[in-house]
Design a protein around this motif. Structure first.
Motif, PDB file in Angstrom:
ATOM      1  N   ARG A   1       0.838  -1.204   0.000  1.00 10.56           N
ATOM      2  CA  ARG A   1       0.000   0.000   0.000  1.00 10.56           C
ATOM      3  C   ARG A   1       0.876   1.257   0.000  1.00 10.56           C
ATOM      4  O   ARG A   1       0.577   2.229  -0.702  1.00 10.56           O
ATOM      5  N   TYR A   2       1.927   1.247   0.791  1.00 12.68           N
ATOM      6  CA  TYR A   2       2.833   2.396   0.831  1.00 12.68           C
ATOM      7  C   TYR A   2       3.501   2.617  -0.528  1.00 12.68           C
ATOM      8  O   TYR A   2       3.683   3.753  -0.972  1.00 12.68           O
ATOM      9  N   LYS A   3       3.883   1.523  -1.174  1.00 14.14           N
ATOM     10  CA  LYS A   3       4.526   1.647  -2.488  1.00 14.14           C
ATOM     11  C   LYS A   3       3.567   2.229  -3.521  1.00 14.14           C
ATOM     12  O   LYS A   3       3.951   3.100  -4.322  1.00 14.14           O
ATOM     13  N   VAL A   4       2.326   1.760  -3.524  1.00 11.18           N
ATOM     14  CA  VAL A   4       1.333   2.277  -4.466  1.00 11.18           C
ATOM     15  C   VAL A   4       1.042   3.748  -4.176  1.00 11.18           C
ATOM     16  O   VAL A   4       0.932   4.570  -5.096  1.00 11.18           O
ATOM     17  N   ALA A   5       0.945   4.082  -2.887  1.00 10.47           N
ATOM     18  CA  ALA A   5       0.726   5.484  -2.508  1.00 10.47           C
ATOM     19  C   ALA A   5       1.900   6.348  -2.965  1.00 10.47           C
ATOM     20  O   ALA A   5       1.710   7.459  -3.486  1.00 10.47           O
ATOM     21  N   ALA A   6       3.132   5.835  -2.802  1.00 10.48           N
ATOM     22  CA  ALA A   6       4.321   6.568  -3.241  1.00 10.48           C
ATOM     23  C   ALA A   6       4.295   6.773  -4.746  1.00 10.48           C
ATOM     24  O   ALA A   6       4.619   7.863  -5.242  1.00 10.48           O
ATOM     25  N   LEU A   7       3.875   5.746  -5.478  1.00 11.02           N
ATOM     26  CA  LEU A   7       3.796   5.843  -6.938  1.00 11.02           C
ATOM     27  C   LEU A   7       2.861   6.978  -7.360  1.00 11.02           C
ATOM     28  O   LEU A   7       3.206   7.807  -8.211  1.00 11.02           O
ATOM     29  N   VAL A   8       1.666   7.025  -6.737  1.00 10.99           N
ATOM     30  CA  VAL A   8       0.678   8.041  -7.101  1.00 10.99           C
ATOM     31  C   VAL A   8       1.138   9.443  -6.692  1.00 10.99           C
ATOM     32  O   VAL A   8       1.060  10.399  -7.478  1.00 10.99           O
ATOM     33  N   ILE A   9       1.638   9.573  -5.462  1.00 15.89           N
ATOM     34  CA  ILE A   9       2.048  10.890  -4.956  1.00 15.89           C
ATOM     35  C   ILE A   9       3.218  11.447  -5.759  1.00 15.89           C
ATOM     36  O   ILE A   9       3.251  12.636  -6.105  1.00 15.89           O
ATOM     37  N   ILE A  10       4.189  10.608  -6.069  1.00 14.90           N
ATOM     38  CA  ILE A  10       5.346  11.054  -6.844  1.00 14.90           C
ATOM     39  C   ILE A  10       4.936  11.421  -8.269  1.00 14.90           C
ATOM     40  O   ILE A  10       5.445  12.384  -8.848  1.00 14.90           O
ATOM     41  N   LEU A  11       4.003  10.664  -8.831  1.00 18.27           N
ATOM     42  CA  LEU A  11       3.485  10.989 -10.168  1.00 18.27           C
ATOM     43  C   LEU A  11       2.850  12.374 -10.183  1.00 18.27           C
ATOM     44  O   LEU A  11       3.125  13.196 -11.072  1.00 18.27           O
TER      45      LEU A  11
ATOM     46  N   ILE B   1       2.973  18.158 -11.517  1.00 15.82           N
ATOM     47  CA  ILE B   1       2.769  19.562 -11.117  1.00 15.82           C
ATOM     48  C   ILE B   1       4.050  20.361 -11.317  1.00 15.82           C
ATOM     49  O   ILE B   1       4.039  21.479 -11.851  1.00 15.82           O
ATOM     50  N   GLY B   2       5.187  19.785 -10.905  1.00 20.75           N
ATOM     51  CA  GLY B   2       6.461  20.487 -11.017  1.00 20.75           C
ATOM     52  C   GLY B   2       6.828  20.833 -12.441  1.00 20.75           C
ATOM     53  O   GLY B   2       7.214  21.965 -12.737  1.00 20.75           O
ATOM     54  N   VAL B   3       6.677  19.877 -13.368  1.00 23.86           N
ATOM     55  CA  VAL B   3       7.087  20.122 -14.747  1.00 23.86           C
ATOM     56  C   VAL B   3       6.062  20.975 -15.500  1.00 23.86           C
ATOM     57  O   VAL B   3       6.422  21.690 -16.450  1.00 23.86           O
ATOM     58  N   CYS B   4       4.804  20.928 -15.084  1.00 26.31           N
ATOM     59  CA  CYS B   4       3.764  21.660 -15.809  1.00 26.31           C
ATOM     60  C   CYS B   4       3.642  23.129 -15.399  1.00 26.31           C
ATOM     61  O   CYS B   4       3.210  23.955 -16.211  1.00 26.31           O
ATOM     62  N   LEU B   5       4.001  23.473 -14.173  1.00 22.91           N
ATOM     63  CA  LEU B   5       3.845  24.861 -13.724  1.00 22.91           C
ATOM     64  C   LEU B   5       4.594  25.859 -14.615  1.00 22.91           C
ATOM     65  O   LEU B   5       4.009  26.847 -15.062  1.00 22.91           O
ATOM     66  N   PRO B   6       5.898  25.636 -14.899  1.00 25.89           N
ATOM     67  CA  PRO B   6       6.578  26.590 -15.784  1.00 25.89           C
ATOM     68  C   PRO B   6       6.012  26.592 -17.202  1.00 25.89           C
ATOM     69  O   PRO B   6       5.987  27.627 -17.866  1.00 25.89           O
ATOM     70  N   ILE B   7       5.568  25.422 -17.674  1.00 23.77           N
ATOM     71  CA  ILE B   7       5.027  25.331 -19.030  1.00 23.77           C
ATOM     72  C   ILE B   7       3.744  26.143 -19.152  1.00 23.77           C
ATOM     73  O   ILE B   7       3.456  26.746 -20.192  1.00 23.77           O
ATOM     74  N   LEU B   8       2.960  26.185 -18.059  1.00 26.90           N
ATOM     75  CA  LEU B   8       1.721  26.961 -18.051  1.00 26.90           C
ATOM     76  C   LEU B   8       1.969  28.424 -17.695  1.00 26.90           C
ATOM     77  O   LEU B   8       1.023  29.179 -17.506  1.00 26.90           O
ATOM     78  N   GLY B   9       3.257  28.812 -17.605  1.00 29.18           N
ATOM     79  CA  GLY B   9       3.603  30.168 -17.202  1.00 29.18           C
ATOM     80  C   GLY B   9       3.051  31.247 -18.104  1.00 29.18           C
ATOM     81  O   GLY B   9       2.846  32.391 -17.677  1.00 29.18           O
TER      82      GLY B   9
ATOM     83  N   ALA C   1       9.044  10.923   0.780  1.00 28.28           N
ATOM     84  CA  ALA C   1       9.043  12.378   1.011  1.00 28.28           C
ATOM     85  C   ALA C   1      10.168  13.055   0.236  1.00 28.28           C
ATOM     86  O   ALA C   1       9.965  14.107  -0.387  1.00 28.28           O
ATOM     87  N   ALA C   2      11.359  12.446   0.265  1.00 27.44           N
ATOM     88  CA  ALA C   2      12.504  13.023  -0.443  1.00 27.44           C
ATOM     89  C   ALA C   2      12.267  13.045  -1.946  1.00 27.44           C
ATOM     90  O   ALA C   2      12.584  14.030  -2.628  1.00 27.44           O
ATOM     91  N   LEU C   3      11.676  11.981  -2.483  1.00 28.77           N
ATOM     92  CA  LEU C   3      11.433  11.911  -3.916  1.00 28.77           C
ATOM     93  C   LEU C   3      10.379  12.916  -4.369  1.00 28.77           C
ATOM     94  O   LEU C   3      10.469  13.468  -5.472  1.00 28.77           O
TER      95      LEU C   3
END
Length: 357
Positions: free
Chosen positions: A43-53, A58-66, A237-239
């Motif tokens: 469950r933790y691994k699946v949660a990590a997969l979704v959260i990191i995705l 969000i990180g890569v799209c914010l500047p693109i939507l600038g 958290a680090a990822l």
């Protein structure tokens, strides 16, 4: 045996014991605790997969939507500060996280002394990664320039057909008028970037993504194969932090390169899914993957070292050097100071995360 001799033997034993333990290599797959709840770990691994995705997207799209968010426009001061912070994160990732992992893998006692113990392969691979990136950088830049020079030459010939003086008319964002000259210099009116700047950002974004993909897959597999919740929590958290700001740095380059919509979307998606795909692969091979096997150590160590070389080169040369030399940063003392602070904060925060992950 005298008491003094006994004390000496005990002291020597206490000094040598940690060394003997550290040198002892169990190159077998670590056993599983019978009390471990595999379902909870999954469950933790699946949660990590979704959260990191989500964090990556969000990180890569914010500047693109600038372009639709004035505060994140590529010409805004905030955009520059975020890029410097993200560059610090990328630089610290290479030096503090990826390169030490490569050293650990390639100097493992599980590998044969000959040749792995007799030559610094980690440094060699990192150097190859940096030099390879430089060569690709130079080749791709030259290739883009030739393509664009051909296109511009054709455009200039068309414009000169009706101009008896042979002057080239250029509409620039700075003057909102026409400038005359014999050399075609294309200026992009939407962001005030020269053609060479645009080419550099195209090359930078593509090569940077290549370096990011290598280490993102590896670290995703590491999380996916982990069977310890105590390891997964801080790594997750680090990822999230790492992928968000690394995505900001990459997204900034993509935004300034002004790729076509389809290419921009593909690059954003590719970055976003890389680490989650690595996690999914790790989950799938959990029962057969042995991270201490010589093959796994060699492959992971070499890829980590190459990725570190790429990330360090890209952060220093294509991100920091390029942006610090930008006239906007050079002419604004407050922005220049803020850029230095943002860089140190990004590198510092990412280095601090090495305590937990």
């Amino acid at each position: 045996m005298s008491q003094q001799t006994l004390k000496s033997l005990i002291l020597v034993s206490l000094v040598l014991l940690p060394t003997l333990v550290a040198g002892d290599c169990t190159c077998e797959q670590s056993g599983e605790s019978s009390s471990r709840n595999n379902k909870v770990v999954l469950r933790y691994k699946v949660a990590a997969l979704v959260i990191i995705l989500v964090s990556s997207a969000i990180g890569v799209c914010l500047p693109i939507l600038g372009k639709r968010i004035p505060a994140l426009s590529p010409e805004s001061n905030l955009f520059f500060l975020v890029k410097f912070f993200a560059a610090g994160v990328i630089l610290s990732t290479g030096f503090i996280h990826v390169l030490p992992d490569a050293f650990e893998s390639l100097t493992s006692p599980c590998l044969k002394e000959n040749p792995w113990g007799k030559f610094p392969f980690t440094g060699l691979a990192a150097m190859v990664g940096s030099l390879g990136t430089l060569m690709i950088d130079a080749f791709a830049t030259g290739h883009y320039r030739k393509i664009h020079s051909g296109e511009n030459a054709a455009t200039v010939d068309e414009e000169n057909q009706g101009d008896r003086d042979g002057h080239v008319h250029l509409h620039t964002h700075a003057t909102h008028g026409h400038a005359h000259g014999a050399i075609p210099v294309s200026v992009f009116p939407d962001e005030g970037l020269s053609e060479l700047d645009r080419i550099r950002y195209k090359v930078t974004s593509q090569v940077l993504e290549m370096g990011i993909v290598v280490h993102s897959v590896i670290i995703g597999i590491s999380l996916g194969t982990s069977q310890s919740i105590d390891t997964i929590k801080p790594l997750m958290a680090a990822l999230c932090f790492h992928q968000f700001f690394e995505g900001m740095g990459l997204g900034g380059c993509i935004a300034q390169a002004s790729f076509k919509s389809a290419s921009t979307l593909c690059m954003a998606i590719f970055f976003s899914v890389t680490t989650p795909v690595g996690i999914a692969i790790g989950i799938g091979i959990t029962n057969v993957y042995n991270e201490n096997s010589p093959t796994a150590l060699i492959v992971q160590g070499l890829l980590d070292a190459i990725a570190a070389g790429i990330l360090i080169y890209m952060a220093l040369v294509d991100l920091l050097a390029q942006d610090f030399m930008n006239p906007k940063v050079q002419s604004n003392k407050r922005l220049f100071l803020g850029a230095n602070i943002a860089l140190l904060l990004g590198a510092g925060f990412m280095a601090l995360l090495a305590i937990w992950a």
